[in-house]
Scaffold this motif. Structure first.
Motif, PDB file in Angstrom:
ATOM      1  N   ALA A   1      20.246  66.616 -31.776  1.00 33.24           N
ATOM      2  CA  ALA A   1      20.384  65.782 -31.315  1.00 33.24           C
ATOM      3  C   ALA A   1      19.033  64.824 -30.439  1.00 33.24           C
ATOM      4  O   ALA A   1      18.232  64.061 -30.791  1.00 33.24           O
ATOM      5  N   SER A   2      17.866  66.171 -30.229  1.00 31.74           N
ATOM      6  CA  SER A   2      16.483  66.233 -29.810  1.00 31.74           C
ATOM      7  C   SER A   2      15.238  66.591 -30.906  1.00 31.74           C
ATOM      8  O   SER A   2      14.524  66.413 -30.166  1.00 31.74           O
ATOM      9  N   GLY A   3      16.135  66.782 -31.568  1.00 36.66           N
ATOM     10  CA  GLY A   3      15.098  66.970 -33.199  1.00 36.66           C
ATOM     11  C   GLY A   3      14.491  68.248 -33.075  1.00 36.66           C
ATOM     12  O   GLY A   3      13.941  68.241 -33.893  1.00 36.66           O
ATOM     13  N   ASP A   4      15.112  68.925 -32.450  1.00 39.98           N
ATOM     14  CA  ASP A   4      14.710  70.359 -32.849  1.00 39.98           C
ATOM     15  C   ASP A   4      15.450  71.319 -33.475  1.00 39.98           C
ATOM     16  O   ASP A   4      16.137  71.650 -33.342  1.00 39.98           O
ATOM     17  N   PHE A   5      15.088  71.465 -34.592  1.00 43.06           N
ATOM     18  CA  PHE A   5      15.531  72.255 -35.982  1.00 43.06           C
ATOM     19  C   PHE A   5      15.387  73.492 -36.070  1.00 43.06           C
ATOM     20  O   PHE A   5      15.485  73.959 -37.370  1.00 43.06           O
ATOM     21  N   ASN A   6      14.676  74.113 -35.262  1.00 42.26           N
ATOM     22  CA  ASN A   6      14.024  75.317 -35.248  1.00 42.26           C
ATOM     23  C   ASN A   6      14.924  76.258 -34.181  1.00 42.26           C
ATOM     24  O   ASN A   6      14.557  76.727 -33.563  1.00 42.26           O
ATOM     25  N   PHE A   7      16.078  76.578 -35.406  1.00 43.64           N
ATOM     26  CA  PHE A   7      16.861  77.582 -34.526  1.00 43.64           C
ATOM     27  C   PHE A   7      17.898  78.769 -35.809  1.00 43.64           C
ATOM     28  O   PHE A   7      17.632  78.211 -36.671  1.00 43.64           O
ATOM     29  N   LYS A   8      18.767  79.669 -35.085  1.00 40.47           N
ATOM     30  CA  LYS A   8      19.202  80.496 -36.234  1.00 40.47           C
ATOM     31  C   LYS A   8      20.901  80.351 -34.938  1.00 40.47           C
ATOM     32  O   LYS A   8      21.152  80.421 -34.607  1.00 40.47           O
ATOM     33  N   LEU A   9      20.793  80.049 -36.028  1.00 36.14           N
ATOM     34  CA  LEU A   9      22.302  79.816 -36.490  1.00 36.14           C
ATOM     35  C   LEU A   9      23.353  80.781 -37.467  1.00 36.14           C
ATOM     36  O   LEU A   9      23.748  79.939 -38.768  1.00 36.14           O
ATOM     37  N   GLU A  10      24.077  81.478 -37.656  1.00 35.31           N
ATOM     38  CA  GLU A  10      24.856  82.431 -39.041  1.00 35.31           C
ATOM     39  C   GLU A  10      26.065  83.021 -37.890  1.00 35.31           C
ATOM     40  O   GLU A  10      26.406  83.446 -36.945  1.00 35.31           O
ATOM     41  N   SER A  11      27.218  82.934 -38.807  1.00 38.23           N
ATOM     42  CA  SER A  11      28.317  83.596 -38.469  1.00 38.23           C
ATOM     43  C   SER A  11      29.062  84.373 -39.787  1.00 38.23           C
ATOM     44  O   SER A  11      28.762  83.825 -41.188  1.00 38.23           O
ATOM     45  N   ASN A  12      29.350  85.659 -39.885  1.00 30.85           N
ATOM     46  CA  ASN A  12      30.494  85.999 -40.512  1.00 30.85           C
ATOM     47  C   ASN A  12      31.749  86.108 -40.138  1.00 30.85           C
ATOM     48  O   ASN A  12      32.890  86.575 -40.915  1.00 30.85           O
ATOM     49  N   ALA A  13      32.500  85.132 -39.444  1.00 31.38           N
ATOM     50  CA  ALA A  13      33.838  85.624 -38.925  1.00 31.38           C
ATOM     51  C   ALA A  13      35.043  84.232 -40.142  1.00 31.38           C
ATOM     52  O   ALA A  13      34.065  83.128 -40.580  1.00 31.38           O
ATOM     53  N   LYS A  14      35.542  84.960 -40.247  1.00 30.49           N
ATOM     54  CA  LYS A  14      36.576  84.028 -40.917  1.00 30.49           C
ATOM     55  C   LYS A  14      37.464  83.050 -40.045  1.00 30.49           C
ATOM     56  O   LYS A  14      38.503  82.106 -41.091  1.00 30.49           O
ATOM     57  N   ASP A  15      37.009  82.392 -39.041  1.00 31.13           N
ATOM     58  CA  ASP A  15      37.822  81.728 -38.925  1.00 31.13           C
ATOM     59  C   ASP A  15      37.631  80.652 -38.062  1.00 31.13           C
ATOM     60  O   ASP A  15      36.516  80.162 -39.025  1.00 31.13           O
ATOM     61  N   GLU A  16      38.722  79.786 -38.165  1.00 34.26           N
ATOM     62  CA  GLU A  16      38.026  77.631 -37.788  1.00 34.26           C
ATOM     63  C   GLU A  16      36.571  77.540 -37.427  1.00 34.26           C
ATOM     64  O   GLU A  16      35.955  76.900 -37.492  1.00 34.26           O
ATOM     65  N   VAL A  17      36.625  78.588 -35.909  1.00 36.29           N
ATOM     66  CA  VAL A  17      35.252  78.120 -35.280  1.00 36.29           C
ATOM     67  C   VAL A  17      34.125  78.779 -36.301  1.00 36.29           C
ATOM     68  O   VAL A  17      32.382  78.521 -36.600  1.00 36.29           O
ATOM     69  N   GLY A  18      34.196  80.576 -37.235  1.00 30.71           N
ATOM     70  CA  GLY A  18      33.320  80.708 -38.073  1.00 30.71           C
ATOM     71  C   GLY A  18      32.931  79.511 -39.621  1.00 30.71           C
ATOM     72  O   GLY A  18      32.183  79.470 -39.193  1.00 30.71           O
ATOM     73  N   GLU A  19      33.705  78.059 -39.913  1.00 29.25           N
ATOM     74  CA  GLU A  19      33.418  78.282 -40.599  1.00 29.25           C
ATOM     75  C   GLU A  19      33.166  76.978 -39.670  1.00 29.25           C
ATOM     76  O   GLU A  19      31.832  75.863 -40.102  1.00 29.25           O
ATOM     77  N   VAL A  20      32.905  76.438 -38.684  1.00 30.85           N
ATOM     78  CA  VAL A  20      31.861  75.381 -37.562  1.00 30.85           C
ATOM     79  C   VAL A  20      30.925  76.049 -37.794  1.00 30.85           C
ATOM     80  O   VAL A  20      30.038  74.952 -38.155  1.00 30.85           O
ATOM     81  N   VAL A  21      30.920  77.131 -37.459  1.00 31.96           N
ATOM     82  CA  VAL A  21      29.333  77.582 -37.371  1.00 31.96           C
ATOM     83  C   VAL A  21      28.869  77.149 -38.353  1.00 31.96           C
ATOM     84  O   VAL A  21      27.024  76.475 -38.725  1.00 31.96           O
ATOM     85  N   ARG A  22      28.824  78.154 -38.974  1.00 26.83           N
ATOM     86  CA  ARG A  22      28.867  77.597 -40.738  1.00 26.83           C
ATOM     87  C   ARG A  22      28.580  76.324 -41.014  1.00 26.83           C
ATOM     88  O   ARG A  22      27.184  76.170 -42.172  1.00 26.83           O
ATOM     89  N   ALA A  23      28.912  75.251 -41.123  1.00 26.08           N
ATOM     90  CA  ALA A  23      29.073  73.720 -41.276  1.00 26.08           C
ATOM     91  C   ALA A  23      28.071  72.999 -41.150  1.00 26.08           C
ATOM     92  O   ALA A  23      26.672  72.224 -40.972  1.00 26.08           O
ATOM     93  N   VAL A  24      27.177  73.429 -39.489  1.00 30.04           N
ATOM     94  CA  VAL A  24      26.885  73.029 -38.409  1.00 30.04           C
ATOM     95  C   VAL A  24      25.119  73.478 -39.093  1.00 30.04           C
ATOM     96  O   VAL A  24      23.556  73.306 -38.868  1.00 30.04           O
ATOM     97  N   ALA A  25      24.987  74.850 -39.363  1.00 29.49           N
ATOM     98  CA  ALA A  25      24.098  75.830 -40.186  1.00 29.49           C
ATOM     99  C   ALA A  25      23.958  74.931 -41.292  1.00 29.49           C
ATOM    100  O   ALA A  25      22.767  75.181 -41.642  1.00 29.49           O
ATOM    101  N   SER A  26      24.699  74.722 -41.826  1.00 25.76           N
ATOM    102  CA  SER A  26      23.953  73.692 -42.889  1.00 25.76           C
ATOM    103  C   SER A  26      23.949  72.444 -43.014  1.00 25.76           C
ATOM    104  O   SER A  26      23.065  71.951 -43.894  1.00 25.76           O
ATOM    105  N   VAL A  27      24.245  71.834 -42.446  1.00 28.95           N
ATOM    106  CA  VAL A  27      23.385  70.506 -41.573  1.00 28.95           C
ATOM    107  C   VAL A  27      22.221  71.096 -41.210  1.00 28.95           C
ATOM    108  O   VAL A  27      21.684  70.281 -41.738  1.00 28.95           O
TER     109      VAL A  27
END
Length: 370
Positions: A228-254
């Motif tokens: 939201a502040s324009g900073d996309f320089n971060f690391k976000l990843e998850s190997n979890a197969k639950d719904e939360v893991g899907e959300v993490v991977r979706a945000v990482a894709s964005v």
């Protein structure tokens, strides 16, 4: 392992483990209570009745002893008969209690003691019968001598054997009571231990479930604030197969999509600074609306560069004396102004050339006043 389970499955598993722990504690409690009840039942319905029956025998042996004594003391036949009836009634009660003991005693030690009682009783009853025969024969002195001698000794042996059985049954009662007490104490300890263990396991599993949910959610929340502040320089990843893991991977894709679009924007900006106006971003690397944005930027550059290239070409031709035809393509806004200015320039140059040709021709023809 929890990361491979859906959120609903995690919660269901947590509740199931808690319920299972409660069932185990309840089952152990019921089992131990049943064991205690069994021990108490043995005391109440087995050990104690045997002691009562044995004491009944002693009471009635004493009744017989008093009746025998009274037969020597009473004067009338009716009183003697009444005492004789007491002996008969007491014998019936004793026989009934012995029969109950014989049916209920199952241990070898108990059977052995009961056998001693029956043998002692047989001897005692034998002397009783002999006493009564002497009494009926009017031999009171001999009867008295028998009562004070062998009859009393056999009675003492009889009572001793009964007391041995009572002591034996009492020891069994005490043992059962002690075992019941120990079982109650161990049950209390076991239930407390199992309850504490169940609580600890439930809390631990709840903590693991909570952490498996809150930690990635917090990471996603932090990533969203940065984006939201324009900073996309971060690391976000998850190997979890639950719904939360899907959300993490979706945000990482964005994040990756925006970073790719930012990289292409920087590429185009740098190319523009360097004058490489033909440089374009590869729209095929993007998807959806991001691809539309890149295509739009490319089209915008095409719309800008096209008229500029035409203008540059016309200026180049004019500079070389090659006067092109007027621009007839349609342009919008400032590009149309450039087109009009170029066309005006072309008209002016054409007029200048025409005037130069006129003057040249007039000079050749000697019309110097032209």
């Amino acid at each position: 392992m929890l990361n491979n389970l859906k959120v609903g499955t995690k919660l269901a598993l947590g509740f199931a483990l808690t319920i299972l722990a409660l069932i185990i504690v309840a089952a152990l409690g019921l089992s131990r209570i049943s064991s205690i009840a069994g021990e108490v039942n043995v005391m109440v319905n087995d050990r104690f009745p045997k002691v009562v029956w044995a004491n009944d025998i002693i009471d009635n042996v004493n009744v017989v002893a008093r009746a025998i004594r009274n037969t020597l003391l009473v004067k009338s036949e009716d009183e003697t008969k009444r005492e004789m009836d007491r002996i008969i009634d007491a014998r019936k009660i004793i026989s009934d209690r012995l029969e109950k003991l014989e049916k209920s005693i199952v241990s070898e030690d108990g059977k052995a003691k009961l056998k001693v009682i029956k043998e002692a009783r047989s001897v005692y009853v034998g002397y009783q019968d002999k006493f009564l025969e002497l009494l009926k024969a009017g031999k009171k002195d001999e009867a008295l001598s028998l009562m004070l001698g062998d009859l009393r000794k056999s009675q003492a042996a009889y009572l001793t054997s009964i007391n041995d059985l009572i002591a034996f049954q009492t020891s069994l009662m005490e043992k059962a009571g002690k075992e019941a007490g120990e079982l109650a104490d161990s049950t209390k300890t076991l239930l407390v231990t199992m309850s504490v263990l169940a609580v600890v396991l439930s809390v631990l599993f709840a903590f693991l479930i909570t952490r498996s949910l809150t930690r990635p959610i917090n990471e996603v929340s932090g990533a969203a604030k940065k984006m939201a502040s324009g900073d996309f320089n971060f690391k976000l990843e998850s190997n979890a197969k639950d719904e939360v893991g899907e959300v993490v991977r979706a945000v990482a894709s964005v994040q990756h999509a925006v970073q790719a679009m930012t990289a292409d924007a920087n590429l185009l900006a740098q190319a523009a600074v360097e004058g490489k106006l033909a440089t374009r971003a590869d729209a095929s690397k993007h998807q959806g609306d991001f691809q539309k944005i890149v295509v739009g930027v490319n089209n915008t550059l095409d719309a800008v560069i096209g008229p500029l290239n035409v203008a540059a070409n016309y200026v180049d031709r004019i500079s070389k004396g090659d006067i092109p035809a007027k621009i007839t393509d349609s342009y919008n806004g400032d590009f149309n102004l450039i087109k009009n200015n170029l066309n005006t320039c072309i008209d002016a140059v054409n007029k200048l050339v025409a005037d130069a040709n006129t003057l040249s021709k007039a000079a050749v023809e000697g019309r110097l006043a032209t």
